[in-house]
Design a protein around this motif. Structure first.
Motif, PDB file in Angstrom:
ATOM      1  N   MET A   1       0.847  -1.184   0.000  1.00  0.00           N
ATOM      2  CA  MET A   1       0.000   0.000   0.000  1.00  0.00           C
ATOM      3  C   MET A   1       0.887   1.240   0.000  1.00  0.00           C
ATOM      4  SD  MET A   1      -2.886   1.380   2.677  1.00  0.00           S
ATOM      5  CE  MET A   1      -1.768   1.742   3.992  1.00  0.00           C
ATOM      6  N   ARG A   2       0.484   2.215  -0.782  1.00  0.00           N
ATOM      7  CA  ARG A   2       1.142   3.525  -0.766  1.00  0.00           C
ATOM      8  C   ARG A   2       0.197   4.509  -0.092  1.00  0.00           C
ATOM      9  NH1 ARG A   2       3.667   4.950  -6.674  1.00  0.00           N
ATOM     10  NH2 ARG A   2       4.600   2.938  -7.111  1.00  0.00           N
ATOM     11  N   GLN A   3       0.767   5.523   0.503  1.00  0.00           N
ATOM     12  CA  GLN A   3      -0.021   6.619   1.072  1.00  0.00           C
ATOM     13  C   GLN A   3       0.525   7.906   0.473  1.00  0.00           C
ATOM     14  OE1 GLN A   3      -0.815   5.981   5.482  1.00  0.00           O
ATOM     15  NE2 GLN A   3       0.964   4.668   5.139  1.00  0.00           N
ATOM     16  N   CYS A   4      -0.342   8.661  -0.192  1.00  0.00           N
ATOM     17  CA  CYS A   4       0.077   9.876  -0.883  1.00  0.00           C
ATOM     18  C   CYS A   4      -0.615  11.092  -0.286  1.00  0.00           C
ATOM     19  CB  CYS A   4      -0.273   9.785  -2.366  1.00  0.00           C
ATOM     20  SG  CYS A   4       0.502   8.410  -3.199  1.00  0.00           S
ATOM     21  N   LEU A   5       0.169  12.089   0.034  1.00  0.00           N
ATOM     22  CA  LEU A   5      -0.387  13.369   0.466  1.00  0.00           C
ATOM     23  C   LEU A   5      -0.665  14.196  -0.787  1.00  0.00           C
ATOM     24  CD1 LEU A   5       1.993  14.163   3.445  1.00  0.00           C
ATOM     25  CD2 LEU A   5      -0.275  13.115   3.518  1.00  0.00           C
ATOM     26  N   ILE A   6      -1.790  14.893  -0.788  1.00  0.00           N
ATOM     27  CA  ILE A   6      -2.192  15.670  -1.952  1.00  0.00           C
ATOM     28  C   ILE A   6      -2.166  17.152  -1.589  1.00  0.00           C
ATOM     29  CG2 ILE A   6      -4.029  16.096  -3.635  1.00  0.00           C
ATOM     30  CD1 ILE A   6      -5.024  13.225  -2.965  1.00  0.00           C
ATOM     31  N   TYR A   7      -1.414  17.913  -2.371  1.00  0.00           N
ATOM     32  CA  TYR A   7      -1.292  19.354  -2.171  1.00  0.00           C
ATOM     33  C   TYR A   7      -1.945  20.076  -3.340  1.00  0.00           C
ATOM     34  CZ  TYR A   7       2.081  18.161   1.431  1.00  0.00           C
ATOM     35  OH  TYR A   7       2.682  17.652   2.552  1.00  0.00           O
ATOM     36  N   ASP A   8      -2.293  21.335  -3.130  1.00  0.00           N
ATOM     37  CA  ASP A   8      -2.932  22.099  -4.205  1.00  0.00           C
ATOM     38  C   ASP A   8      -1.953  22.593  -5.258  1.00  0.00           C
ATOM     39  OD1 ASP A   8      -1.843  24.023  -2.457  1.00  0.00           O
ATOM     40  OD2 ASP A   8      -3.434  25.466  -2.884  1.00  0.00           O
ATOM     41  N   THR A   9      -0.677  22.660  -4.928  1.00  0.00           N
ATOM     42  CA  THR A   9       0.367  23.051  -5.885  1.00  0.00           C
ATOM     43  C   THR A   9       1.656  22.323  -5.502  1.00  0.00           C
ATOM     44  OG1 THR A   9       1.367  24.887  -4.649  1.00  0.00           O
ATOM     45  CG2 THR A   9      -0.595  25.421  -5.963  1.00  0.00           C
ATOM     46  N   PRO A  10       2.646  22.325  -6.389  1.00  0.00           N
ATOM     47  CA  PRO A  10       3.941  21.746  -6.022  1.00  0.00           C
ATOM     48  C   PRO A  10       4.880  22.745  -5.331  1.00  0.00           C
ATOM     49  CG  PRO A  10       3.933  22.252  -8.353  1.00  0.00           C
ATOM     50  CD  PRO A  10       2.558  22.602  -7.829  1.00  0.00           C
ATOM     51  N   GLU A  11       4.378  23.920  -5.001  1.00  0.00           N
ATOM     52  CA  GLU A  11       5.208  24.964  -4.401  1.00  0.00           C
ATOM     53  C   GLU A  11       5.414  24.730  -2.903  1.00  0.00           C
ATOM     54  OE1 GLU A  11       6.583  26.809  -6.661  1.00  0.00           O
ATOM     55  OE2 GLU A  11       5.244  25.935  -8.146  1.00  0.00           O
ATOM     56  N   ALA A  12       6.404  25.399  -2.333  1.00  0.00           N
ATOM     57  CA  ALA A  12       6.749  25.226  -0.915  1.00  0.00           C
ATOM     58  C   ALA A  12       5.619  25.640   0.028  1.00  0.00           C
ATOM     59  CB  ALA A  12       8.016  26.022  -0.592  1.00  0.00           C
ATOM     60  N   ASP A  13       4.795  26.598  -0.384  1.00  0.00           N
ATOM     61  CA  ASP A  13       3.705  27.065   0.485  1.00  0.00           C
ATOM     62  C   ASP A  13       2.365  26.388   0.174  1.00  0.00           C
ATOM     63  OD1 ASP A  13       3.254  28.254  -1.969  1.00  0.00           O
ATOM     64  OD2 ASP A  13       2.779  30.226  -1.143  1.00  0.00           O
ATOM     65  N   ALA A  14       2.413  25.230  -0.463  1.00  0.00           N
ATOM     66  CA  ALA A  14       1.194  24.524  -0.866  1.00  0.00           C
ATOM     67  C   ALA A  14       0.354  24.121   0.339  1.00  0.00           C
ATOM     68  CB  ALA A  14       1.567  23.284  -1.671  1.00  0.00           C
ATOM     69  N   LYS A  15      -0.947  24.018   0.094  1.00  0.00           N
ATOM     70  CA  LYS A  15      -1.884  23.569   1.124  1.00  0.00           C
ATOM     71  C   LYS A  15      -2.083  22.066   0.991  1.00  0.00           C
ATOM     72  CE  LYS A  15      -4.605  27.830   0.993  1.00  0.00           C
ATOM     73  NZ  LYS A  15      -4.072  28.551  -0.157  1.00  0.00           N
ATOM     74  N   LEU A  16      -2.033  21.369   2.116  1.00  0.00           N
ATOM     75  CA  LEU A  16      -2.351  19.949   2.135  1.00  0.00           C
ATOM     76  C   LEU A  16      -3.868  19.831   2.041  1.00  0.00           C
ATOM     77  CD1 LEU A  16      -1.463  16.993   2.542  1.00  0.00           C
ATOM     78  CD2 LEU A  16      -1.686  17.384   4.998  1.00  0.00           C
ATOM     79  N   ILE A  17      -4.370  19.231   0.965  1.00  0.00           N
ATOM     80  CA  ILE A  17      -5.818  19.209   0.744  1.00  0.00           C
ATOM     81  C   ILE A  17      -6.428  17.812   0.821  1.00  0.00           C
ATOM     82  CG2 ILE A  17      -5.792  21.348  -0.585  1.00  0.00           C
ATOM     83  CD1 ILE A  17      -6.107  19.592  -3.131  1.00  0.00           C
ATOM     84  N   GLY A  18      -5.602  16.785   0.870  1.00  0.00           N
ATOM     85  CA  GLY A  18      -6.169  15.453   0.934  1.00  0.00           C
ATOM     86  C   GLY A  18      -5.112  14.376   1.016  1.00  0.00           C
ATOM     87  N   LEU A  19      -5.596  13.145   0.992  1.00  0.00           N
ATOM     88  CA  LEU A  19      -4.689  12.010   0.971  1.00  0.00           C
ATOM     89  C   LEU A  19      -5.301  10.895   0.155  1.00  0.00           C
ATOM     90  CD1 LEU A  19      -5.397   9.436   3.148  1.00  0.00           C
ATOM     91  CD2 LEU A  19      -5.317  11.395   4.648  1.00  0.00           C
ATOM     92  N   GLU A  20      -4.435  10.047  -0.369  1.00  0.00           N
ATOM     93  CA  GLU A  20      -4.895   8.905  -1.147  1.00  0.00           C
ATOM     94  C   GLU A  20      -4.152   7.662  -0.703  1.00  0.00           C
ATOM     95  OE1 GLU A  20      -5.750   7.394  -5.698  1.00  0.00           O
ATOM     96  OE2 GLU A  20      -4.487   9.155  -5.422  1.00  0.00           O
TER      97      GLU A  20
END
Length: 169
Positions: A1-20
Motif C-alpha cells: 500500500m502507498r499513502q500519498c499526500l495531496i497538495y494544491d500546488t507543487p510549491e513550498a507554500d502549498a496547502k495539504l488538501i487530501g490524501l490517497e
C-alpha cells in the motif's frame, strides 16, 4: 500500500488538501463488495496523460506510472480549495478520479498544461501501451458507476447501542 499526500500546488507554500491510499489489484480484490465502490482505478487517469509527476524525470515517471496504472485508490479531500475557503471547511469528501474522456473541463485542462508545461495528448500517445489491472477494471470500482455522497450523522457512543457497533465496521 502507498499513502500519498495531496497538495494544491507543487510549491513550498502549498496547502495539504487530501490524501490517497493506493493498493494493488490483488489487495483490492480482497475488499468486501460494499467497500469496492469507494475505490477508483487509475487506468484512465494514467493513460489519458492527466496524471503526471511535476519535476520528475520522464523515465522515472514512466516506471512509476506503469505500476500505478494497475492500482486502485481511495482519496479523501478535506479542503476543497475550488470553493475559495481559507480553511478546510465542511465534511471531508470521498473523491473519485476521471474515468473517461469528456469529464475534465477543457479550460482547466489548458490551464494545467500551460502551468506545468505538459501536453495531455502527447502523454496519452506515449502511454498507449501501458497495461491496467490484470482482471480489467472491477465493475464495483469507480463508485460502481454511481455518484456517492458523504453524510454526517450523530451516533450515541454507547457500546450497547446497535448503531455504534455498526459504525465500527
Amino acid at each position: 500500500m502507498r499513502q500519498c499526500l495531496i497538495y494544491d500546488t507543487p510549491e513550498a507554500d502549498a496547502k495539504l488538501i487530501g490524501l490517497e491510499y493506493i493498493i494493488s489489484e490483488n489487495l483490492f480484490l480482497t475488499l468486501p463488495d460494499e467497500e469496492k465502490p469507494l475505490w477508483h482505478s487509475h487506468l484512465y487517469e494514467v493513460k489519458s496523460g492527466v496524471l503526471f509527476m511535476p519535476r520528475v524525470p520522464g523515465p522515472i515517471e514512466r516506471q512509476d506510472l506503469e505500476k500505478v496504472c494497475k492500482t486502485y485508490g481511495k482519496t479523501i479531500h478535506f479542503w476543497q480549495i475550488d470553493k475559495g475557503d481559507n480553511l478546510p471547511l465542511g465534511l471531508p469528501q470521498l473523491m473519485m478520479t476521471l474515468t473517461r474522456d469528456g469529464q475534465l473541463d477543457d479550460e482547466l485542462a489548458r490551464d494545467v498544461e500551460k502551468r506545468f508545461g505538459v501536453s495531455f495528448e502527447k502523454e496519452r500517445a506515449k502511454r498507449a501501451d501501458m497495461a491496467g489491472p490484470t482482471h480489467g477494471i472491477h465493475p464495483l470500482a469507480n463508485g460502481g458507476g454511481k455518484g456517492l455522497i458523504t453524510k454526517l450523522r450523530e451516533l450515541h457512543c454507547n457500546r450497547t447501542d446497535p448503531s455504534f457497533a455498526s459504525s465500527q465496521l
